[in-house]
Design an enzyme around this catalytic site. Sequence first.
Site, mmCIF file in Angstrom:
data_model
loop_
_atom_site.group_PDB
_atom_site.id
_atom_site.type_symbol
_atom_site.label_atom_id
_atom_site.label_comp_id
_atom_site.label_asym_id
_atom_site.label_seq_id
_atom_site.Cartn_x
_atom_site.Cartn_y
_atom_site.Cartn_z
ATOM 1 C CG HIS B 124 -1.934 0.975 1.363
ATOM 2 N ND1 HIS B 124 -1.699 2.275 1.716
ATOM 3 C CD2 HIS B 124 -3.268 0.867 1.158
ATOM 4 C CE1 HIS B 124 -2.861 2.941 1.726
ATOM 5 N NE2 HIS B 124 -3.825 2.109 1.385
ATOM 6 C CG ASP B 201 0.580 -2.362 6.137
ATOM 7 O OD1 ASP B 201 -0.321 -2.320 7.003
ATOM 8 O OD2 ASP B 201 0.466 -1.808 5.028
ATOM 9 C CD GLN B 204 -6.777 -4.359 3.786
ATOM 10 O OE1 GLN B 204 -7.743 -5.115 3.923
ATOM 11 N NE2 GLN B 204 -6.926 -3.067 3.590
ATOM 12 C CE LYS B 227 -7.189 -0.173 6.306
ATOM 13 N NZ LYS B 227 -7.908 0.488 5.224
ATOM 14 C CB CYS B 367 -3.635 3.552 -1.599
ATOM 15 S SG CYS B 367 -4.850 4.795 -1.187
#
Lengths: 145, 413
Positions: B124, B201, B204, B227, B367
């Site tokens: 991302h 990261d 997600q 999220k 993104c």
Amino acid sequence: MQLDDLYREVIVDHYNRPRNFGRPEKWDIMVEGKNPVCGDEIAIYLTVKDDIVSECHFDGKGCSISIASASVMTESLIGKSLDEVRLVLADFNQLLRGEVCQRCEQYSDAIAFQGVTKFPVRVKCALLAWKTLEGAIPDSGTHQA
Amino acid sequence: MTFDPTKIRADFPIFAAQVRNGRELVYLDNGATTQKPGVVIDAERDFYSTEYGTVHRGIYHLSAVATAQYEAARETVADFINARLTKEIIFTRGATESINLVARTFGDRFIGKGDEIILSEFEHHSNMVPWLMLQERTGARLVYVRSTPDWRLDMIDLRSKFSSRTKLVAITGMSNVLGTINDIDGICQLAHEHGARVLMDGAQLVPHFGFDVRGTDCDFLAFSSHKMLGPTGVGVLYMKQEIGVEIPPYQGGGDMIENVRYDGFTTNELPYKFEAGTPNIAGVIAFAKAIEYLQGLGMENIIAHESELTEYALDRLLSTEGFELYGPKTPKHRGALFSFNYKDIHSHDVASILDFANIAVRAGHHCAQPLMQRLGVNSTARASFYVYNQKEEIDILLESLKQCERFLKHAVG
């Protein structure tokens, strides 16, 4: 609100059969634009003779609204002086702001884009070609090709 | 307890509020942000209504109560990702800020000219731009690991990318475009064998699969509250204590200092060293409620539910004529997130037409512009699922996709 307000028949027609599409062999002014939100790209090619737009082409990648709008734009500019082009640009912007634009009836199928104002997120798509062209037309005065 | 998406759906007020033209909301933009259950909304309102005060300052009752709740939330997060120490949990504004924090502190301190950071091709922008900015500041080099033809991280290529200059592997747990889930254990092990740190990261991955920072031995983990059913404006940075004590602070301000003189300052202890200014107290407290809600459902149940959705979706989507899926086509090691294009119809048109059927999908470059170039497309549509989604919604999506053609019939020839 209907989805048909967005996908008016004329818009879908211009999308499926875009007029003046493709890069010409010669041009006087070329300008490129991009919508960073969706990655749409457009290039506009103008041929100007004696301050009159004699030819206007475009190519690029985009959604139905941006392609159809570019197609309509090329049709509405051909034969116009650069001063008139500025007027058309201002009128189309006005139309897409949801304001009344009587002259827009005369610009090819421009009036069909009135419904796009009901879909605020798509107004940018409809304006891509027009905003791109704005960058190529000097504010006022005569154009030196 | 049986996992019942219909009952779960009833916990989210938005679904009752957003019935349009008699059609229920089919919310498939969970990769961007998730809806909030009543308990989370109530937690924020209740805190402001009855117990609001600032943290770590006041002597008075309200401040003491607020501090206790805020710090209890930190424990909830530490427990959720199996951190060894509560002080390894830093609250930020979101995963983006968490990554920027690491780049500005650990990066500026330890990643100099010619040093290398390894990334995947499908990061991302939030896990690319902070490192590109570091590259501009210090002259560090970014090294990208190739993807396999089925859009997974090429672990052989990863192995070959390490050098004596590798300082960090900054990589996503799960791609927000492809749905690919990376081999986190393998990545951490390889990195540590080469003396490099790992930043995961987790924006997600964490909401759908949870995370075990001790099990994976990852050094940094970034993720966002919004999220995973929590409020916006709250994120987490997990950072190993041994790193936290060695690196400079991020922002200067209240809470992060121990002592200030006219000619200098000393920093507070972890985690406050990295939490300058009054934090999003209500957001953090409500975020803890979101985690408790997920724990109540059971992460194992959530994983099983989404894996079922993934299998069903892949089966239906891949057998649909004109459906182009970008990402792994087998359910193993991929999440319930599907980027696609349908019959050459632009993703914005797809999203507009689906919106009319009250189906929310993402359209655009997600993104991840460099990845879009690799995929050879300008944009894609994306449907991403969560705890309240059901198989039927995949059928509704497919039926509505066919409407796109009706509106945008291509002229033949």
